[in-house]
Design a protein around this motif. Structure first.
Motif, PDB file in Angstrom:
ATOM      1  N   SER A   1       0.849  -1.200   0.000  1.00  0.00           N
ATOM      2  CA  SER A   1       0.000   0.000   0.000  1.00  0.00           C
ATOM      3  C   SER A   1       0.884   1.248   0.000  1.00  0.00           C
ATOM      4  CB  SER A   1      -0.900   0.037   1.247  1.00  0.00           C
ATOM      5  OG  SER A   1      -0.121   0.286   2.395  1.00  0.00           O
ATOM      6  N   CYS A   2       0.253   2.366  -0.302  1.00  0.00           N
ATOM      7  CA  CYS A   2       0.972   3.651  -0.227  1.00  0.00           C
ATOM      8  C   CYS A   2       1.168   4.047   1.234  1.00  0.00           C
ATOM      9  CB  CYS A   2       0.165   4.699  -0.988  1.00  0.00           C
ATOM     10  SG  CYS A   2       0.904   6.313  -0.990  1.00  0.00           S
ATOM     11  N   THR A   3       0.210   3.680   2.082  1.00  0.00           N
ATOM     12  CA  THR A   3       0.346   3.988   3.515  1.00  0.00           C
ATOM     13  C   THR A   3       1.609   3.302   4.062  1.00  0.00           C
ATOM     14  OG1 THR A   3      -2.062   3.936   3.603  1.00  0.00           O
ATOM     15  CG2 THR A   3      -0.920   4.006   5.705  1.00  0.00           C
TER      16      THR A   3
ATOM     17  N   ALA B   1      -4.216   9.102   5.389  1.00  0.00           N
ATOM     18  CA  ALA B   1      -3.081   8.179   5.204  1.00  0.00           C
ATOM     19  C   ALA B   1      -1.758   8.912   4.980  1.00  0.00           C
ATOM     20  CB  ALA B   1      -3.350   7.251   4.025  1.00  0.00           C
ATOM     21  N   SER B   2      -1.814  10.193   4.548  1.00  0.00           N
ATOM     22  CA  SER B   2      -0.558  10.946   4.370  1.00  0.00           C
ATOM     23  C   SER B   2       0.131  11.160   5.704  1.00  0.00           C
ATOM     24  CB  SER B   2      -0.832  12.322   3.739  1.00  0.00           C
ATOM     25  OG  SER B   2      -1.489  12.195   2.518  1.00  0.00           O
TER      26      SER B   2
ATOM     27  N   ALA C   1       0.366   9.681  -4.310  1.00  0.00           N
ATOM     28  CA  ALA C   1      -0.623   8.595  -4.354  1.00  0.00           C
ATOM     29  C   ALA C   1      -1.634   8.811  -5.472  1.00  0.00           C
ATOM     30  CB  ALA C   1      -1.363   8.508  -3.018  1.00  0.00           C
ATOM     31  N   GLU C   2      -2.009  10.089  -5.683  1.00  0.00           N
ATOM     32  CA  GLU C   2      -3.073  10.411  -6.636  1.00  0.00           C
ATOM     33  C   GLU C   2      -2.494  10.913  -7.965  1.00  0.00           C
ATOM     34  OE1 GLU C   2      -5.228  13.304  -4.307  1.00  0.00           O
ATOM     35  OE2 GLU C   2      -5.498  11.879  -2.657  1.00  0.00           O
TER      36      GLU C   2
ATOM     37  N   LYS D   1      -7.750   4.349  -7.837  1.00  0.00           N
ATOM     38  CA  LYS D   1      -6.718   5.204  -8.440  1.00  0.00           C
ATOM     39  C   LYS D   1      -6.673   5.075  -9.980  1.00  0.00           C
ATOM     40  CE  LYS D   1      -5.305   7.226  -4.716  1.00  0.00           C
ATOM     41  NZ  LYS D   1      -6.393   6.808  -3.839  1.00  0.00           N
TER      42      LYS D   1
ATOM     43  N   ASN E   1      -4.468   1.621  -5.140  1.00  0.00           N
ATOM     44  CA  ASN E   1      -5.686   1.057  -4.545  1.00  0.00           C
ATOM     45  C   ASN E   1      -6.833   1.121  -5.558  1.00  0.00           C
ATOM     46  OD1 ASN E   1      -7.057   3.503  -4.331  1.00  0.00           O
ATOM     47  ND2 ASN E   1      -6.596   3.801  -2.184  1.00  0.00           N
TER      48      ASN E   1
ATOM     49  N   THR F   1      -5.455  16.759   2.593  1.00  0.00           N
ATOM     50  CA  THR F   1      -5.156  15.421   2.094  1.00  0.00           C
ATOM     51  C   THR F   1      -5.936  14.375   2.867  1.00  0.00           C
ATOM     52  OG1 THR F   1      -3.367  13.859   1.595  1.00  0.00           O
ATOM     53  CG2 THR F   1      -3.111  15.147   3.597  1.00  0.00           C
ATOM     54  N   PHE F   2      -5.786  13.143   2.402  1.00  0.00           N
ATOM     55  CA  PHE F   2      -6.350  11.976   3.063  1.00  0.00           C
ATOM     56  C   PHE F   2      -5.505  11.653   4.302  1.00  0.00           C
ATOM     57  CE2 PHE F   2      -6.713   7.114   2.621  1.00  0.00           C
ATOM     58  CZ  PHE F   2      -7.916   7.062   3.289  1.00  0.00           C
TER      59      PHE F   2
ATOM     60  N   SER G   1       0.036   5.159  -4.908  1.00  0.00           N
ATOM     61  CA  SER G   1      -0.998   4.186  -4.504  1.00  0.00           C
ATOM     62  C   SER G   1      -1.607   3.536  -5.750  1.00  0.00           C
ATOM     63  CB  SER G   1      -2.104   4.884  -3.720  1.00  0.00           C
ATOM     64  OG  SER G   1      -3.176   3.981  -3.509  1.00  0.00           O
TER      65      SER G   1
ATOM     66  N   GLY H   1      -2.350  -1.742  -3.477  1.00  0.00           N
ATOM     67  CA  GLY H   1      -0.888  -1.798  -3.616  1.00  0.00           C
ATOM     68  C   GLY H   1      -0.295  -0.407  -3.595  1.00  0.00           C
TER      69      GLY H   1
ATOM     70  N   ASP I   1       4.093  12.716  -1.556  1.00  0.00           N
ATOM     71  CA  ASP I   1       2.955  11.794  -1.581  1.00  0.00           C
ATOM     72  C   ASP I   1       2.238  11.984  -2.923  1.00  0.00           C
ATOM     73  OD1 ASP I   1       0.616  10.410  -1.360  1.00  0.00           O
ATOM     74  OD2 ASP I   1       0.153  11.071   0.680  1.00  0.00           O
TER      75      ASP I   1
HETATM   76  C1  LIG Z   1      -2.948  11.364  -0.826  1.00  0.00           C
HETATM   77  C2  LIG Z   1      -3.013   9.918  -0.421  1.00  0.00           C
HETATM   78  N1  LIG Z   1      -2.012   9.420   0.322  1.00  0.00           N
HETATM   79  C3  LIG Z   1      -2.007   8.130   0.693  1.00  0.00           C
HETATM   80  C4  LIG Z   1      -3.007   7.264   0.334  1.00  0.00           C
HETATM   81  C5  LIG Z   1      -2.982   5.856   0.824  1.00  0.00           C
HETATM   82  O1  LIG Z   1      -2.911   4.926  -0.217  1.00  0.00           O
HETATM   83  P1  LIG Z   1      -3.194   3.365   0.043  1.00  0.00           P
HETATM   84  O2  LIG Z   1      -4.671   3.180   0.023  1.00  0.00           O
HETATM   85  O3  LIG Z   1      -2.517   2.686  -1.133  1.00  0.00           O
HETATM   86  O4  LIG Z   1      -2.563   3.009   1.339  1.00  0.00           O
HETATM   87  C6  LIG Z   1      -4.059   7.733  -0.452  1.00  0.00           C
HETATM   88  C7  LIG Z   1      -5.138   6.790  -0.841  1.00  0.00           C
HETATM   89  O5  LIG Z   1      -6.209   7.027  -1.216  1.00  0.00           O
HETATM   90  C8  LIG Z   1      -4.073   9.092  -0.839  1.00  0.00           C
HETATM   91  O6  LIG Z   1      -5.084   9.598  -1.566  1.00  0.00           O
END
Ligand SMILES: Cc1ncc(COP(=O)(O)O)c(C=O)c1O
Length: 378
Positions: free
Chosen positions: A61-63, A90-91, A167-168, A194, A191, A87-88, A189, A201, A165
């Protein structure tokens, strides 16, 4: 297969696999068999590295990628890490995994991403407090490039490493350089929603081979290699990408550029077909900025309709939409954290909406969404 599964609903951003993806996966397994399927992870890494021009580790995952980036930069308990507020979660969550302290920085109106001015203010002020930040996590929200050149310049001046980050933002670039390759470490990311998906992943990229080595080690339970038995001398994680995900990733990388072009076309359609009196679209810096437009996002103009009303109206009409990111400094989990800025990200949250942007959308879907919005807002 490429059509939305439920034709009565228009989704925000569904995973989009074509029959060619499935054929590709079958052929990979026919050629290599399950016994050597682990090679798929390496092949996926090589293919992505070739696109980015620097090394890659494929992860679950990106997390997880952000977590290992924080470890690689030796961020420890009570250290300070600056992060975009828009942001989300997870950042910033991985900052807490290592018991470090997030410090949030506001957006700018120019890109909706981290404001270079507030970033500099945050770094200087934290240094004055005796807490020089150990890293800056900058996010390219919705795939629109932040002013990453200015942000990297500021961070270089204060010698603070940048985690990008992206991810997007896979497939997006700024001044001809792929997003995710500007900072010391970049993360992506894959996921389900995306631009390309491996069904879950992520990946980490860096030009520093010693970081790649550490990440591979931690991601595979920190197993010491070269021994006939399992030896562990550090805490490890199960963060490696799975073989099926990697096989899917290999196929999806082939269509990355096409997918980004489609998302940009969707954005352009909305921009051209929805009157500018109604919506103000997320701006892009004109100077060589190439956004992935992961989600087409806009602010509602005027006071007649707010985003709650628009969201409910779209839901009633079978259209999935989403509020813009609620700033992290306003989230209960991060309420103790420092924040530098004004209320730009908060205003984005209060006025904004993301519209269906998936690669499976048909022209008729886009026309339907635009028509419905016009009916309500005009
Ligand atoms: C900006 C950002 N960072 C991190 C993530 C985390 O990605 P993941 O779901 O692959 O862990 C996302 C996921 O949507 C995201 O939008």
């Amino acid at each position: 297969m490429s059509k939305a599964k439920n034709p009565t609903r228009i989704w925000l951003s569904q995973p989009h696999f074509e029959s060619s993806d499935i054929e590709y996966i079958s052929s990979l397994f026919e050629r290599s068999g399950m016994a050597t399927a682990y090679q798929n992870v390496g092949i996926f890494e090589e293919k992505l590295a070739a696109k980015l021009g620097q090394n890659v580790v494929a992860l679950s995952s990106c997390t997880g990628a952000i977590h290992l980036a924080i470890k690689a930069l030796e961020i420890k308990e009570n250290d300070t890490v600056i992060c975009s507020t828009f942001t989300f979660a997870a950042s910033a969550n991985p900052i807490l995994y290592e018991k470090a302290k997030p410090v949030f920085v506001d957006s700018e109106t120019l890109t909706w991403n981290m404001s270079p001015e507030y970033l500099e203010q945050a770094i200087e002020s934290e240094i004055k407090n005796g807490q020089k930040p150990k890293a800056v996590i900058v996010v390219h929200a919705y795939g629109v490039p932040a002013q990453i050149d200015r942000i990297c310049e500021i961070c270089k001046h204060y010698q603070v490493p940048v985690i990008e980050d992206a991810a997007e933002a896979l497939g997006a670039s700024y001044k001809g350089k792929m997003l995710g390759t500007w900072g010391e470490i970049g993360v992506y990311s894959f996921n389900n929603n995306k631009v390309i998906s491996t069904g879950g992943g992520g990946a980490l990229t860096t030009s520093q081979p010693e970081i790649i080595e550490k990440i591979r080690y931690w991601a595979s339970q920190s197993r010491e290699m070269g021994l006939p038995y399992y030896q562990h001398e550090a805490v490890g994680y199960n963060y490696r990408m799975g073989v099926m995900a990697a096989a899917l990733g290999i196929a999806q990388l082939e269509v990355l550029e096409k997918r980004v072009k489609q998302r940009r076309k969707i954005f352009n359609f909305y921009q051209e077909n929805l009157d500018e009196k109604m919506l103000y679209w997320q701006p892009e810096l004109t100077e060589n900025s190439y956004a992935s437009r992961w989600l087409s996002s806009a602010l509602i103009k005027g006071e007649k309709v707010n985003n709650f009303v628009l969201y409910d109206f779209l839901t009633l009409n079978g259209i999935e939409s989403r509020f813009l990111w609620k700033p992290l400094h306003l989230q209960p989990i991060f309420k103790q954290c420092a924040f530098y800025g004004n209320n730009i990200a908060e205003q984005l949250f209060n006025k904004g909406i993301s519209l269906p942007s998936g690669n499976d959308l048909q022209l008729s879907d886009l026309k339907y969404v635009s028509q419905k919005i016009s009916n309500l807002l005009l």
